[in-house]
Design a protein around this motif. Structure first.
Motif, PDB file in Angstrom:
ATOM      1  N   VAL A  70      63.551  17.992 100.066  1.00 42.49           N
ATOM      2  CA  VAL A  70      62.502  18.769 100.195  1.00 42.49           C
ATOM      3  C   VAL A  70      61.198  18.240  99.629  1.00 42.49           C
ATOM      4  O   VAL A  70      60.248  18.203 100.485  1.00 42.49           O
ATOM      5  CB  VAL A  70      62.959  20.112  99.454  1.00 42.49           C
ATOM      6  N   VAL A  71      61.280  17.609  98.662  1.00 40.64           N
ATOM      7  CA  VAL A  71      59.989  17.270  97.751  1.00 40.64           C
ATOM      8  C   VAL A  71      59.458  16.252  98.927  1.00 40.64           C
ATOM      9  O   VAL A  71      58.167  15.950  99.079  1.00 40.64           O
ATOM     10  CB  VAL A  71      60.120  16.558  96.596  1.00 40.64           C
ATOM     11  N   ASN A  72      59.950  15.162  99.410  1.00 41.75           N
ATOM     12  CA  ASN A  72      59.705  14.173 100.355  1.00 41.75           C
ATOM     13  C   ASN A  72      58.879  14.849 101.591  1.00 41.75           C
ATOM     14  O   ASN A  72      57.904  14.416 102.077  1.00 41.75           O
ATOM     15  CB  ASN A  72      60.534  13.028 100.533  1.00 41.75           C
ATOM     16  N   VAL A  73      59.580  15.772 101.881  1.00 42.38           N
ATOM     17  CA  VAL A  73      59.366  16.283 103.314  1.00 42.38           C
ATOM     18  C   VAL A  73      57.552  17.121 103.140  1.00 42.38           C
ATOM     19  O   VAL A  73      56.764  17.237 103.945  1.00 42.38           O
ATOM     20  CB  VAL A  73      60.208  17.622 103.948  1.00 42.38           C
ATOM     21  N   ILE A  74      57.559  17.700 102.072  1.00 42.62           N
ATOM     22  CA  ILE A  74      56.380  18.317 101.570  1.00 42.62           C
ATOM     23  C   ILE A  74      55.252  17.457 101.325  1.00 42.62           C
ATOM     24  O   ILE A  74      54.162  17.595 101.891  1.00 42.62           O
ATOM     25  CB  ILE A  74      56.503  19.283 100.174  1.00 42.62           C
ATOM     26  N   LEU A  75      55.499  16.364 100.625  1.00 44.02           N
ATOM     27  CA  LEU A  75      54.481  15.383 100.482  1.00 44.02           C
ATOM     28  C   LEU A  75      54.293  14.703 101.827  1.00 44.02           C
ATOM     29  O   LEU A  75      52.882  14.350 101.960  1.00 44.02           O
ATOM     30  CB  LEU A  75      55.127  14.176  99.528  1.00 44.02           C
ATOM     31  N   LEU A  76      55.132  14.200 102.588  1.00 41.34           N
ATOM     32  CA  LEU A  76      54.931  13.743 103.926  1.00 41.34           C
ATOM     33  C   LEU A  76      53.843  14.530 104.893  1.00 41.34           C
ATOM     34  O   LEU A  76      52.978  14.269 105.462  1.00 41.34           O
ATOM     35  CB  LEU A  76      56.065  13.441 104.704  1.00 41.34           C
ATOM     36  N   SER A  77      54.268  15.786 104.822  1.00 40.88           N
ATOM     37  CA  SER A  77      53.552  17.095 105.565  1.00 40.88           C
ATOM     38  C   SER A  77      52.130  16.872 105.243  1.00 40.88           C
ATOM     39  O   SER A  77      51.176  17.310 105.920  1.00 40.88           O
ATOM     40  CB  SER A  77      54.376  18.408 105.557  1.00 40.88           C
ATOM     41  N   MET A  78      51.863  17.067 103.861  1.00 40.46           N
ATOM     42  CA  MET A  78      50.564  17.093 103.355  1.00 40.46           C
ATOM     43  C   MET A  78      49.903  15.894 103.777  1.00 40.46           C
ATOM     44  O   MET A  78      48.748  16.035 104.134  1.00 40.46           O
ATOM     45  CB  MET A  78      50.716  17.066 101.862  1.00 40.46           C
ATOM     46  N   PHE A  79      50.477  14.613 103.571  1.00 40.42           N
ATOM     47  CA  PHE A  79      49.865  13.529 104.372  1.00 40.42           C
ATOM     48  C   PHE A  79      49.517  13.572 105.764  1.00 40.42           C
ATOM     49  O   PHE A  79      48.429  13.070 106.044  1.00 40.42           O
ATOM     50  CB  PHE A  79      50.739  12.259 103.734  1.00 40.42           C
ATOM     51  N   MET A  80      50.229  14.204 106.600  1.00 42.79           N
ATOM     52  CA  MET A  80      49.999  14.381 107.879  1.00 42.79           C
ATOM     53  C   MET A  80      48.703  15.196 108.058  1.00 42.79           C
ATOM     54  O   MET A  80      47.929  14.739 108.673  1.00 42.79           O
ATOM     55  CB  MET A  80      51.250  15.079 108.594  1.00 42.79           C
ATOM     56  N   GLY A 172      47.524  14.422  95.451  1.00 48.14           N
ATOM     57  CA  GLY A 172      47.810  13.736  93.943  1.00 48.14           C
ATOM     58  C   GLY A 172      48.590  14.605  93.120  1.00 48.14           C
ATOM     59  O   GLY A 172      49.502  14.321  92.271  1.00 48.14           O
ATOM     60  N   TYR A 173      48.191  15.828  93.069  1.00 48.30           N
ATOM     61  CA  TYR A 173      48.693  16.957  92.069  1.00 48.30           C
ATOM     62  C   TYR A 173      50.011  17.296  92.249  1.00 48.30           C
ATOM     63  O   TYR A 173      50.954  17.167  91.415  1.00 48.30           O
ATOM     64  CB  TYR A 173      47.777  18.123  92.117  1.00 48.30           C
ATOM     65  N   ALA A 174      50.411  17.224  93.667  1.00 44.80           N
ATOM     66  CA  ALA A 174      51.925  17.602  94.107  1.00 44.80           C
ATOM     67  C   ALA A 174      52.867  16.336  93.709  1.00 44.80           C
ATOM     68  O   ALA A 174      53.826  16.591  93.357  1.00 44.80           O
ATOM     69  CB  ALA A 174      51.940  17.863  95.581  1.00 44.80           C
ATOM     70  N   TYR A 175      52.405  15.204  93.824  1.00 40.18           N
ATOM     71  CA  TYR A 175      53.062  14.029  93.551  1.00 40.18           C
ATOM     72  C   TYR A 175      53.245  14.061  91.742  1.00 40.18           C
ATOM     73  O   TYR A 175      54.332  13.707  91.584  1.00 40.18           O
ATOM     74  CB  TYR A 175      52.249  12.818  93.975  1.00 40.18           C
ATOM     75  N   MET A 176      52.177  14.420  91.311  1.00 43.10           N
ATOM     76  CA  MET A 176      52.456  14.082  89.722  1.00 43.10           C
ATOM     77  C   MET A 176      53.264  15.240  89.222  1.00 43.10           C
ATOM     78  O   MET A 176      54.173  14.793  88.262  1.00 43.10           O
ATOM     79  CB  MET A 176      51.000  14.364  89.061  1.00 43.10           C
ATOM     80  N   PHE A 177      53.629  16.501  89.815  1.00 40.77           N
ATOM     81  CA  PHE A 177      54.560  17.353  89.453  1.00 40.77           C
ATOM     82  C   PHE A 177      55.445  17.582  90.655  1.00 40.77           C
ATOM     83  O   PHE A 177      56.409  18.760  90.644  1.00 40.77           O
ATOM     84  CB  PHE A 177      54.113  18.606  89.197  1.00 40.77           C
ATOM     85  N   GLU A 179      58.555  16.525  90.657  1.00 35.97           N
ATOM     86  CA  GLU A 179      59.996  16.901  90.090  1.00 35.97           C
ATOM     87  C   GLU A 179      60.299  18.739  90.108  1.00 35.97           C
ATOM     88  O   GLU A 179      61.341  19.057  90.207  1.00 35.97           O
ATOM     89  CB  GLU A 179      60.242  16.704  88.778  1.00 35.97           C
ATOM     90  N   LEU A 180      59.120  19.462  90.222  1.00 40.65           N
ATOM     91  CA  LEU A 180      59.166  20.789  90.243  1.00 40.65           C
ATOM     92  C   LEU A 180      59.561  21.279  91.655  1.00 40.65           C
ATOM     93  O   LEU A 180      60.058  22.218  91.770  1.00 40.65           O
ATOM     94  CB  LEU A 180      57.808  21.489  89.819  1.00 40.65           C
ATOM     95  N   LEU A 181      59.143  20.415  92.770  1.00 38.53           N
ATOM     96  CA  LEU A 181      59.484  20.680  94.067  1.00 38.53           C
ATOM     97  C   LEU A 181      60.751  20.280  94.486  1.00 38.53           C
ATOM     98  O   LEU A 181      61.422  20.302  95.615  1.00 38.53           O
ATOM     99  CB  LEU A 181      58.333  20.187  95.035  1.00 38.53           C
ATOM    100  N   ASP A 182      61.475  19.323  93.712  1.00 40.87           N
ATOM    101  CA  ASP A 182      62.731  18.840  94.136  1.00 40.87           C
ATOM    102  C   ASP A 182      63.719  19.573  93.990  1.00 40.87           C
ATOM    103  O   ASP A 182      64.626  19.654  93.175  1.00 40.87           O
ATOM    104  CB  ASP A 182      63.010  17.357  93.209  1.00 40.87           C
ATOM    105  N   VAL A 183      63.963  20.395  95.025  1.00 37.54           N
ATOM    106  CA  VAL A 183      65.173  21.248  95.291  1.00 37.54           C
ATOM    107  C   VAL A 183      66.307  20.630  95.848  1.00 37.54           C
ATOM    108  O   VAL A 183      66.320  19.716  96.864  1.00 37.54           O
ATOM    109  CB  VAL A 183      64.821  22.562  96.188  1.00 37.54           C
ATOM    110  N   GLU A 184      67.275  20.870  95.280  1.00 41.92           N
ATOM    111  CA  GLU A 184      68.821  20.184  95.398  1.00 41.92           C
ATOM    112  C   GLU A 184      69.286  20.650  96.602  1.00 41.92           C
ATOM    113  O   GLU A 184      69.340  21.916  96.965  1.00 41.92           O
ATOM    114  CB  GLU A 184      69.929  20.337  94.415  1.00 41.92           C
ATOM    115  N   ILE A 185      69.792  19.806  97.806  1.00 39.23           N
ATOM    116  CA  ILE A 185      70.238  20.281  98.780  1.00 39.23           C
ATOM    117  C   ILE A 185      71.600  20.332  98.693  1.00 39.23           C
ATOM    118  O   ILE A 185      72.643  19.380  98.431  1.00 39.23           O
ATOM    119  CB  ILE A 185      69.999  19.266 100.443  1.00 39.23           C
ATOM    120  N   SER A 186      72.273  21.498  98.776  1.00 37.74           N
ATOM    121  CA  SER A 186      73.759  21.640  98.480  1.00 37.74           C
ATOM    122  C   SER A 186      74.543  21.533  99.786  1.00 37.74           C
ATOM    123  O   SER A 186      74.003  21.276 100.797  1.00 37.74           O
ATOM    124  CB  SER A 186      74.036  23.295  98.151  1.00 37.74           C
ATOM    125  N   ASP A 187      75.872  21.597  99.519  1.00 41.87           N
ATOM    126  CA  ASP A 187      76.895  21.114 100.764  1.00 41.87           C
ATOM    127  C   ASP A 187      76.627  22.001 101.938  1.00 41.87           C
ATOM    128  O   ASP A 187      76.552  21.588 103.008  1.00 41.87           O
ATOM    129  CB  ASP A 187      78.435  21.185 100.484  1.00 41.87           C
TER     130      ASP A 187
END
Length: 380
Positions: A70-80, A172-177, A179-187
């Motif tokens: 989730v966190v990588n998708v958010i950061l990538l989307s913001m960069f887009m 930059g702010y989203a990257y610093m924090f 870990e707050l967005l790092d939602v675990e993907i369940s099975d």
């Protein structure tokens, strides 16, 4: 500062960022259309491209989350979104603007789905509504930046540079924090491809599809008032401001209201008012229409965020899948309704606008009523 408060502040900032690009092109379009030598009417084409791409990315977000997190998708989307602004700032031509709408549309859809998914898991229903009110802050901020930039003697490209700079800060702010967005993907979540929308789940899809009327009103209300009702452009613009203002105020007030009144009771009241307003749309009194669209905006306020919250309560670990489908259906509705109204306006007139809005609102009311009664034991 608690982790919950840190996450809440981060989500508020992300929602302001989500709103910034939504009014960027429309605010600067009169000057940009001259610079790239196209008709002013082309803005509807670019809007449809962005909406279509947002629809695609929001429907695929669930699978992307499983692959990238989730966190990588958010950061990538913001960069887009940031990249789209930079591309247009550098090339400044018709072809680059098409590419930009594709890139930013894809980014916006994924951010929208994920921010709502994270919020639904961590926030109360009142906080969800307050969060969505800050999208309105972002949409309002861009015109204010434009006004300030023009007042200082710079052109529209300086506006893009300022917004690009804000996105650097947001990323930059989203990257610093992060870990707050790092939602675990369940099975259960990782098997999103195997999940299917069926039965009662279609109620949520239908509600979000019909909720596309919110954006349809924002797009065509001013033109309808000028061409059909015959008011001045200034009065039409004021009416649109009142409409969006009603929606924003509603969402900012909901945390207080939901402390004392159940969300389902608030929605019952709102759909009752919307039923009356649906018929008042067809009057030709400007003052009555102003009041009507203020009430419509206010009553729309809690619908989107509250039903995101309901989806999480009803579907649990599978909520991300259903939220992505619901938001995708809303983008599809925005796309189809804009094409329909645009085509009718071109061939006939915008007189059809009020009838389409009336029908969509009445259907929305019916489906919300059915939903609230179907899931009464879960959401109350």
């Amino acid at each position: 500062m608690s982790k919950h408060l840190k996450l809440f502040i981060l989500l508020l900032i992300l929602y302001i960022g989500l709103g910034l690009p939504d009014s960027l092109l429309s605010t600067t379009w009169p000057d940009i259309s001259k610079d790239i030598n196209v008709s002013v009417g082309y803005i509807s084409v670019f809007s449809i491209i962005a909406i279509f791409c947002s629809m695609i990315s929001s429907s695929m977000t669930y699978k992307l989350n499983s692959l990238l997190g989730v966190v990588n998708v958010i950061l990538l989307s913001m960069f887009m979104c940031f990249s789209g602004i930079i591309i247009f700032l550098v090339f400044r031509n018709f072809e680059s603007l098409i590419l930009v709408q594709v890139i930013m549309g894809l980014g916006a859809g994924a951010i929208d789905s994920n921010v709502n998914f994270i919020a639904s898991q961590n926030l109360k229903v009142g906080e969800m509504n307050f969060l969505h009110g800050f999208w309105g802050v972002g949409v309002t901020l861009t015109p204010l930046i434009t006004t300030a930039v023009y007042t200082l003697g710079f052109n529209e490209w300086a506006v893009y540079a300022v917004v690009a700079g804000l996105f650097v800060l947001l990323i930059g702010y989203a990257y610093m924090f992060r870990e707050l967005l790092d939602v675990e993907i369940s099975d259960v979540q990782s098997e999103g491809a195997k999940l299917r929308v069926k039965g009662k789940d279609m109620l949520g899809i239908a509600i979000y599809f019909l909720y596309g009327v919110e954006f349809l009103i924002g797009t065509f209300l001013a033109s309808y008032l000028v061409t059909i009702i015959g008011v001045s452009s200034a009065k039409a613009a004021f009416a649109v401001s009142c409409y969006w203002g009603g929606l924003m105020v509603s969402r900012l007030l909901m945390p207080i209201i939901f402390k004392y009144v159940k969300s389902s009771k608030v929605l019952y009241l709102h759909i009752s008012i919307l039923t009356l307003c649906a018929f008042l749309i067809n009057v030709d009194s400007y003052n009555l229409l102003i009041l009507t669209f203020i009430l419509i905006g206010y009553c729309f306020g809690p619908i989107f965020p509250t039903f995101v919250h309901y989806t999480e309560r009803i579907n649990g670990e599978q909520a991300g899948f259903y939220i992505s489908r619901q938001i995708s259906s809303m983008y599809l509705s925005i796309f189809l309704s804009q094409v329909l109204v645009g085509a009718l306006a071109t061939k006939y007139s915008l007189a059809f606008f009020s009838s389409i809005v009336m029908i969509m609102i009445l259907l929305l009311v019916v489906f919300i009523f059915i939903y609230l009664n179907t899931y009464k034991s879960v959401i109350d």
